[in-house]
Motif scaffolding. Structure first.
Motif, mmCIF file in Angstrom:
data_model
loop_
_atom_site.group_PDB
_atom_site.id
_atom_site.type_symbol
_atom_site.label_atom_id
_atom_site.label_comp_id
_atom_site.label_asym_id
_atom_site.label_seq_id
_atom_site.Cartn_x
_atom_site.Cartn_y
_atom_site.Cartn_z
ATOM 1 N N ARG A 1 39.308 44.316 31.634
ATOM 2 C CA ARG A 1 38.892 43.108 32.347
ATOM 3 C C ARG A 1 40.084 42.192 32.620
ATOM 4 O O ARG A 1 40.263 41.698 33.744
ATOM 5 C CB ARG A 1 37.827 42.369 31.533
ATOM 6 N N ALA B 1 42.405 43.648 35.253
ATOM 7 C CA ALA B 1 41.827 43.551 36.594
ATOM 8 C C ALA B 1 41.958 42.135 37.140
ATOM 9 O O ALA B 1 42.269 41.933 38.318
ATOM 10 C CB ALA B 1 40.361 43.968 36.560
ATOM 11 N N ARG B 2 41.704 41.159 36.287
ATOM 12 C CA ARG B 2 41.843 39.749 36.699
ATOM 13 C C ARG B 2 43.295 39.437 37.059
ATOM 14 O O ARG B 2 43.574 38.740 38.032
ATOM 15 C CB ARG B 2 41.373 38.831 35.577
ATOM 16 N N ASP C 1 45.606 41.615 38.072
ATOM 17 C CA ASP C 1 45.963 42.337 39.290
ATOM 18 C C ASP C 1 45.460 41.616 40.541
ATOM 19 O O ASP C 1 46.036 41.764 41.627
ATOM 20 C CB ASP C 1 45.389 43.752 39.256
#
Length: 502
Positions: free
Chosen positions: A297, A300-301, A303
């Motif tokens: 998580r 992803a945040r 990126d």
């Protein structure tokens, strides 16, 4: 030291007079090399009550050929197995013993069948000389070593795909074999055929399994599926295969949920202690899984942010923090599976299935009994969502929504367990409840992520690094949580319309 490879193969019936078709005419084959005949001698091991065979596992010690040693084959899908190998030794290698522990428990493994094969090998290669598959004609002689001494013999054709080969190539080979009158074997393995053909007559007669009829039948069938999943996933968890810990944890939670939901069917005074141990196991399995979800998580945040907003060694700090938290977690998980407490839990589950503590309601038709249980879990979820909605934004509401998430998961599992008996209404309810669980789950993940981001921001600040990016990510997680809270009423309204009523 054990090593592993994926084995993809197909078996075909043959006789002593069967003639192979021209394999050079198989699509994609440029050369067929006859490798000659090799003599193989394999002794297969199992418990006295054949627990490995019941799970479609094979354990053998083989001499001859180019891969002499111990081999454990674990089913993956039809015609696909993972083969774990270990060097030849007089005793079962510890690495393989660990992989079968969930099935054999504390029972001894003994020789059950000896297979001696004359293997006539043909190598099929492509235009570039790369091996495509190995086809062998095996003359097999089988001797039963446990439960009497009977023997049988047969001839079979085996086609094994080369490493990293295209499984579609086996279709081309099969097409050619079928044109030559050769048909697929009815037995998935040599061992299964040997056991079937040398079994005493009393073992060959199997009573047909009746479909679930009572409420107790349905609940026990669901319980049995989850126990089977836990046992089957044990080797995958030990091997560190992707998603194995998560799947085992889900099976553990499903089972515990069923024991709690269907308390009118199974006596809670008996299942309660088992449920407590399942909760312990799920917690132990969650140590590594929760960190894995959190890492994914946060990455992803990160990126998703423009480069101009990533200030300081953010990725390096996140990696160091994650490695420190996950250090030794897999060793701890394997230690749990090797422990006496886990083994005792498996024994308790065996006992539960062998002598289920059924209550009077278990003998009733499943419709009303299961529907009442599903309805009760749905009402519990409604109460928790209502309680959370009445609280102002903040930690108390976050905690209440987390409680609602756990209730949503239990209500969903209850509906899934009842689906064979209740049909489409249970399927629809489970689907809607899964959506509720997803919204609440994303909200809880944002709470956990914010706690982690605050710790990372403090660490960065103490090290003299910019903490701007951590604060930005915190704000985005906070916005995600608020968005999930706004989304919840609509998703819950749909789930309420699919509520099962007794």
């Amino acid at each position: 030291m054990a090593d592993s490879k994926r084995e993809i193969e197909r078996k075909y019936e043959a006789t002593g007079t069967t003639r192979l078709p021209d394999l050079g005419r198989v699509a994609g084959v440029a050369a067929v090399e006859h490798r000659g005949v090799m003599e193989l001698d394999a002794v297969y091991y199992d418990t006295e009550d054949f627990r490995l065979a019941a799970g479609s596992l094979t354990l053998r010690r083989r001499t001859g050929g180019d891969d002499a040693g111990w081999h454990l084959k674990l089913p993956v899908a039809s015609g696909i197995r993972d083969e774990i190998g270990a060097p030849l030794s007089d005793t079962l290698p510890p690495a393989l013993a660990a992989l079968i522990r969930s099935r054999v428990r504390d029972a001894a493994v003994v020789p059950v069948v000896r297979l001696r094969s004359a293997r006539d090998v043909h190598l099929l290669s492509g235009a570039d000389g790369v091996p495509l598959a190995e086809l062998s004609v095996d003359e097999v002689r089988a001797e039963r070593l446990h439960g009497g001494r009977r023997s049988t013999a047969w001839t079979e054709i085996e086609v094994e795909l080369a490493d990293d080969g295209d499984p579609a190539f086996l279709d081309a080979v099969e097409k050619r074999l079928r044109k030559g009158g050769i048909r697929p074997s009815a037995s998935p393995s040599k061992l299964s055929r040997a056991l079937a053909e040398t079994a005493p007559k009393r073992e060959r007669r199997r009573e047909p399994v009746a479909p679930p009829g009572t409420a107790g039948d349905h609940v026990l069938a669901y319980v049995r599926r989850q126990v089977t999943a836990i046992v089957a996933l044990d080797p995958a968890v030990r091997r560190g295969l992707p998603d194995s810990v998560h799947r085992m944890r889900v099976a553990t939670r499903r089972l515990r949920s069923a024991l709690r939901t269907y308390r009118k069917v199974l006596d809670r005074s008996v299942t309660g202690p088992v449920g407590d141990e399942l909760k312990w196991l799920a917690g132990e399995l969650g140590v590594d899984r929760d960190q894995e979800v959190l890492d994914a998580r946060l990455l992803a945040r990160l990126d998703a942010l423009p480069r101009t907003l990533v200030l300081g060694p953010v990725r390096a700090r996140l990696k160091v923090w994650s490695v420190a938290r996950r250090s030794g977690s897999r060793r701890r998980t394997v230690a749990v599976l090797d422990g006496a407490r886990y083994l005792a839990l498996l024994h308790a589950l065996d006992t539960l299935l062998a002598d289920p503590p059924l209550l009077p309601a278990a003998a009733a038709p499943p419709g009303k009994v299961l529907a009442r249980a599903v309805h009760k879990d749905h009402r519990r979820l409604a109460a928790r969502i209502g309680r959370a909605a009445a609280l102002p934004p903040g930690p108390d509401r976050d905690l209440a929504l987390h409680d609602a998430r756990k209730a949503a998961k239990r209500a969903r599992y209850a509906a899934e367990a009842a689906r064979p008996a209740l049909g489409k209404p249970a399927r629809k309810s489970a689907k809607r409840l899964k959506a509720v669980q997803s919204v609440l789950g994303d909200h809880q993940d944002s709470v956990v992520a914010r706690d982690a981001l605050r710790v990372l921001a403090v660490q960065a600040h103490a090290a003299g690094e910019a903490s701007f990016t951590w604060g930005l990510l915190y704000g985005r997680e906070e916005a995600t949580a608020r968005a999930r809270e706004r989304e919840l009423p609509g998703v819950w309204a749909k789930a309420s319309r699919a509520e099962i009523r007794p």
